[in-house]
Design an enzyme around this catalytic site. Structure first.
Site, short mmCIF file in Angstrom:
data_model
loop_
_atom_site.label_atom_id
_atom_site.label_comp_id
_atom_site.label_asym_id
_atom_site.label_seq_id
_atom_site.Cartn_x
_atom_site.Cartn_y
_atom_site.Cartn_z
N VAL A 27 -11.58 13.57 7.02
CA VAL A 27 -11.87 11.56 7.64
C VAL A 27 -10.77 10.87 6.47
O VAL A 27 -9.96 9.99 6.70
CB VAL A 27 -12.90 10.80 6.44
CG1 VAL A 27 -12.56 9.33 6.21
CG2 VAL A 27 -14.48 11.36 7.67
N THR B 168 3.05 15.17 5.31
CA THR B 168 1.40 16.13 5.33
C THR B 168 0.60 15.36 4.26
O THR B 168 1.37 14.22 3.65
CB THR B 168 2.28 16.88 3.61
OG1 THR B 168 1.15 17.40 2.84
CG2 THR B 168 3.06 17.24 2.84
N ARG C 231 -24.60 14.60 -6.90
CA ARG C 231 -24.54 14.37 -5.54
C ARG C 231 -23.43 15.55 -5.54
O ARG C 231 -22.50 14.42 -6.37
CB ARG C 231 -24.87 13.15 -4.77
CG ARG C 231 -26.71 13.06 -4.29
CD ARG C 231 -26.99 13.66 -3.79
NE ARG C 231 -28.79 13.43 -3.52
CZ ARG C 231 -29.27 14.17 -4.43
NH1 ARG C 231 -29.77 14.90 -5.59
NH2 ARG C 231 -31.47 13.13 -4.32
N ASP D 282 -1.11 15.41 1.60
CA ASP D 282 -0.95 16.76 0.66
C ASP D 282 -0.56 16.16 -0.37
O ASP D 282 0.10 16.00 -1.94
CB ASP D 282 -0.98 18.24 0.43
CG ASP D 282 -2.15 18.26 0.96
OD1 ASP D 282 -3.21 17.80 1.33
OD2 ASP D 282 -2.71 19.63 0.75
N GLY E 151 -1.02 20.28 10.13
CA GLY E 151 -2.31 19.65 10.02
C GLY E 151 -1.49 17.92 10.32
O GLY E 151 -0.34 17.54 10.36
O1 F6P Z 1 -2.28 20.49 4.98
C1 F6P Z 1 -2.99 19.03 4.84
C2 F6P Z 1 -3.84 19.41 4.45
O2 F6P Z 1 -5.00 18.56 5.25
C3 F6P Z 1 -4.80 20.15 3.70
O3 F6P Z 1 -5.14 19.54 2.46
C4 F6P Z 1 -6.12 20.99 3.96
O4 F6P Z 1 -6.59 21.91 3.16
C5 F6P Z 1 -5.87 21.55 5.11
O5 F6P Z 1 -5.04 20.58 5.89
C6 F6P Z 1 -6.45 21.41 6.24
O6 F6P Z 1 -6.54 22.17 7.51
P1 F6P Z 1 -7.10 21.78 8.54
O7 F6P Z 1 -7.04 21.06 9.51
O8 F6P Z 1 -6.83 23.26 9.67
O9 F6P Z 1 -8.73 22.59 8.25
#
Ligand code: F6P
Length: 363
Positions: A282, A133, A275, A135, A19
């Site tokens: 983003v 990452t 909600r 994350d 990602g």
């Molecule tokens: O690996 C980082 C991440 O943003 C995760 O937090 C998320 O689950 C995933 O990538 C989303 O991946 P994609 O961009 O393929 O939808």
């Protein structure tokens, strides 16, 4: 293919995999600029490992990296391609390394991309890793770049949701990224003053959540903000909420849906209008924060220094205030999950203050 004595490094390849995240371009710029100091040529490998399989490359010069420091995304493109899924692709990749005379590779990525880098290192291909990452779940480093930007974006979202939740006396559930680790939810939740934070590391009990929210209402608060990582799940199941069962090359499904599940349950059980906001990509787009630009730049420069020293099979890492090399093996062996001491700090702000607690403080 480690080289013989007397051999001189001439050309390095650089790629971004997995990602995307803010700060990738800052690393690319740093690698290109530092390489020039050693008179090395840099070749940009397009779309992660896929570019090395397909032989899709571009020679990078100053012009390519000029002005990219504040830009989000990656000028090289990215993919979640795993060359080791098919042996034929590993062969193609090795052939292209030879064909394009690539002496060493800088791989920028998370656990999957760096897992491939480790395998290549074991095949004696000179490689160093740069941890990326949003994350923040890579071991061996205190932080990955992209994470600070994501936390800032989520914090701003929480601030904005606060005002509307308060005006309408609603519960607002905010679903954020975090597949296996709840770093974004925890840090942004603390920064934004979330009333409940749910993370993958701690399967949740919906009754306890509603009890905490009710305690808030009983103490006079008429709104609540619940932040939930996409990888959080109820304690009754070990299944994550997924958008589809389809898996990527590394075996990951696309997560999503836990926020809506929670929103419905909270509204049903508490009778309070609720909600749900799903922040999604983003969090990964746009310009990196100053912190991420600096970290990414330090990582890029140090990665080139490691190559210069022949210090292959390593990942650059932040420990305290220093950038140090750690074994790729250490970085990908296990995920770095949320520090529970930090989560305990976040928990102080869950639920409400009871009348008894207020009276206690008065006596
Ligand atoms: O690996 C980082 C991440 O943003 C995760 O937090 C998320 O689950 C995933 O990538 C989303 O991946 P994609 O961009 O393929 O939808």
């Amino acid at each position: 293919m480690y080289q013989l004595e007397g051999w001189v490094m001439k050309k390095i390849g650089i790629l971004t995999g997995g990602g995307d995240c803010p700060g990738l371009n800052a690393v690319i710029r740093a690698v290109v600029r530092k390489s020039r100091r050693y008179k090395w040529t840099t070749i940009g490998i397009k779309n992660g490992w896929k570019g090395l399989i397909d032989g899709d490359m571009i020679l990078l010069n100053d012009r390519h990296v000029s002005g990219i420091l504040p830009k989000g995304g990656t000028i090289l493109g990215t993919s979640r391609t795993n060359p080791f899924k098919e042996q034929e692709n590993v062969k193609k990749l090795a052939e292209n390394i030879k064909k394009f005379s690539i002496d060493a590779i800088v791989a920028i990525g998370g656990e999957d991309t760096l897992g491939v880098a480790l395998k290549l290192h074991k095949m004696r291909i000179p490689v160093v890793g740069v941890p990326k990452t949003i994350d923040n779940d890579l071991s061996g480093t205190d932080y990955t770049f992209g994470f600070d930007t994501a936390v800032s974006i989520v914090t701003e979202a929480i601030d904005r949701l606060h005002t509307t939740a308060e005006s309408h006396h609603r519960v607002i559930v905010l679903e954020v990224m975090g597949r296996h680790a709840g770093w974004i939810a925890t840090m942004a939740g603390i920064a934004g003053g979330a009333d409940e934070i749910l993370i993958p590391e701690k399967p949740f009990d919906i009754e306890v959540i509603c009890k905490n929210l009710k305690a808030r209402y009983d103490s006079g608060k008429t709104f609540s903000i619940v932040v939930v990582s996409e990888g959080a799940r109820p304690k009754e199941t070990d299944k994550f909420a997924a958008i589809s069962d389809e898996k990527d090359d590394f075996g990951h499904v696309r997560l999503g849906g836990v926020g809506n599940f929670l929103g419905k349950e909270i509204e049903k059980r508490m009778g309070v209008e609720t909600r749900v906001t799903v922040l999604g990509h983003v969090q990964r787009g746009g310009t990196p924060t100053a912190y991420d630009r600096i970290l990414a730049t330090r990582f890029g420069v140090t990665a080139v220094e490691l190559l210069k020293d022949g210090n292959y099979g390593k990942m650059v890492a932040l420990r305290g205030n220093k950038i140090i090399p750690v074994e790729l093996e250490e970085a990908v062996s296990k995920l770095k999950t949320v520090d529970m001491e930090l989560y305990e700090i976040a928990k102080v702000f869950f639920g409400g203050i009871t009348v008894e607690e207020i009276v206690d403080t008065l006596v």
